[in-house]
Design a protein around this motif. Structure first.
Motif, short mmCIF file in Angstrom:
data_model
loop_
_atom_site.label_atom_id
_atom_site.label_comp_id
_atom_site.label_asym_id
_atom_site.label_seq_id
_atom_site.Cartn_x
_atom_site.Cartn_y
_atom_site.Cartn_z
N ASP A 151 9.89 4.74 9.12
CA ASP A 151 8.91 3.66 9.06
C ASP A 151 7.76 3.93 10.01
N ILE A 199 -2.10 3.46 6.54
CA ILE A 199 -2.78 2.92 5.35
C ILE A 199 -3.78 3.92 4.79
N ARG A 212 0.81 -1.23 0.00
CA ARG A 212 0.00 0.00 0.00
C ARG A 212 0.84 1.28 0.00
N ALA A 213 2.13 1.16 -0.22
CA ALA A 213 3.00 2.34 -0.17
C ALA A 213 3.07 3.08 -1.49
N LYS A 226 3.73 5.08 4.28
CA LYS A 226 3.35 4.34 3.08
C LYS A 226 3.18 5.27 1.89
N SER A 240 8.06 8.43 6.77
CA SER A 240 6.86 8.38 7.58
C SER A 240 6.82 9.62 8.45
#
Length: 435
Positions: A117, A231, A63-64, A256, A265
């Motif tokens: 992350d 997400i 989903r990134a 993501k 992130s």
């Protein structure tokens, strides 16, 4: 399709990398036996493996990759930035530019700190909440499977090895769309819960009033409301699911799709909380996200370029439209093959997944494996049905055709026995205590 080269690389991967991949969800145990392609390149919505196989890919880098692989404006922004260096002993101008660009989009954000992350961002939010409230316990949504690799989260997962029991006891679970279960935790642990943490949505949408209720409970009990938008951010809405649903968290985490697959992130939220990681206050300071590579300039350049595309082009609308076309086509194909009840298409159009059920209607890893086996051999790589901006209607149509063929195999396996059609062992849950 032939997977000989990918299979030959498997032993080397496992010899050098625990689990054979750097993310458990990418492990070969998540794919049919002897059908775990090792990728060499991607372009748009397609990827190619070491055997030369071409796939229409879904899942989009877990989903990134919201725009598409090697999306030209993002690649060009990164290429330009690389000429000026990637890391310095002091903040670079691009850190300020990226922060300003990000904060313009997120309605409840007053400060932001970038990292690499999701785990670091979410764990940073938990640390701020504990410091701000002086409390230790964290209430997380038990219906959402993953928040962080850190002990406070992974200790209550399906793979808690190595986490002390005392640490596990500090994390509590409540149910999504069930305010009563959260209120019960506050009653049972009165005065001890620092934060409430959950995602905005997975396969089930929020019930009317649910997030208002979460907000009210946090306010009543003096807890920090943390929303994980790893997400949903930059898929549900340019301003995140909090904009789409009117959610008012204290802290949020993004990642993501923020930089189209580049490692960026973000932890963001109210100034009174975020500033505890700085020194413009008179409270005890919090050691917050101090990472050597957190502000690598090329990653931030990718984020700025990605956010520019979101602002100027109908990315979110297209994700929803393409996803809806895919969902409609797959549901019709499943019904035609007689497997609509066995292969449900779940989630919002911008972030779809597929289920797999056996003859008794129970979730089935063997039948999931069979479905993946049949679509892989026909040219679709999909552990989910997550679209990106580069999927065309023609790609969607071809995907539906391939799934349609696989659905008829699925139907025959239901009628005649799966052992007649499944080659090799079934896939396993990514997070599990034993091999």
């Amino acid at each position: 399709m032939n997977f000989d080269k990918s299979c030959a690389l498997r032993a080397r991967l496992h010899r050098l990398i625990p689990g054979g991949a750097h993310t458990y969800a990418k492990g070969d145990d998540q794919f049919p036996q002897e059908m775990a392609p090792v990728i060499v390149c991607g372009k748009g919505c397609r990827v190619w493996d070491v055997d030369g196989n071409e796939f229409i890919e879904y899942g989009s880098g877990l989903r990134a990759v919201a725009l598409g692989h090697a999306y030209p404006p993002v690649v060009e922004a990164v290429r330009r930035q690389l000429e000026f260096g990637s890391n310095f002993v002091r903040p670079s101008l691009i850190e300020l530019e990226c922060a300003e660009s990000f904060l313009e989009l997120i309605p409840n954000a007053e400060m932001v700190k970038f990292c690499k992350d999701g785990s670091d961002a979410v764990s940073g939010a938990v640390k701020l909440a504990r410091a701000h409230t002086g409390k230790d316990m964290v209430a997380i949504c038990g219906n959402h499977p993953f928040f962080s690799v850190d002990d406070w989260a992974i200790g209550v997962s399906g793979m808690p090895g190595g986490v002390p029991a005392t640490t596990r006891a500090m994390t509590l679970k409540f149910n999504y769309n069930d305010l009563g279960s959260l209120e019960k935790l506050f009653d049972e642990h009165s005065g001890n819960i620092a934060a409430v943490l959950l995602e905005a949505e997975k396969e089930t949408p929020p019930a009317p009033g649910f997030f208002d209720g979460v907000r009210a409970l946090c306010d009543r009990h003096g807890a920090v409301f943390i929303l994980d938008e790893m997400i949903t951010g930059f898929r549900w809405h340019v301003g995140g699911a909090q904009t789409r649903y009117g959610i008012k968290p204290d802290l949020s985490s993004f990642g993501k799709a923020l930089a189209n697959g580049f490692s960026v992130s973000a932890l963001t939220g109210k100034r009174e909380l975020m500033q505890l990681g700085g020194f413009d206050h008179d409270r005890e300071r919090v050691f917050l996200l101090s990472t050597t590579h957190g502000a690598e300039t090329h990653g931030l350049a990718a984020a700025i370029a990605t956010m520019k595309v979101y602002r100027e082009e109908p990315v979110i609308d297209v994700l929803w439209q393409r996803g809806q076309s895919l969902a409609d086509g797959l549901k019709a194909a499943a019904a035609d093959a007689g497997v609509a009840d066995h292969v449900p298409i779940l989630g919002q159009p911008c972030c779809l997944v597929f289920g797999s059920r056996d003859t008794d209607g129970q979730p089935s890893q063997p039948f999931r494996t069979l479905l993946m086996q049949e679509i892989l051999r026909r040219g679709v790589l999909a552990t989910s049905l997550v679209v990106n901006y580069s999927h065309t209607e023609a790609d969607i149509d071809r995907t539906v055709e391939i799934f349609s063929e696989a659905f008829f195999v699925y139907r025959r396996a239901l009628d005649e026995g799966i052992e007649k059609y499944l080659l090799g062992r079934p896939v396993k849950p990514a997070i599990r205590p034993f091999a």
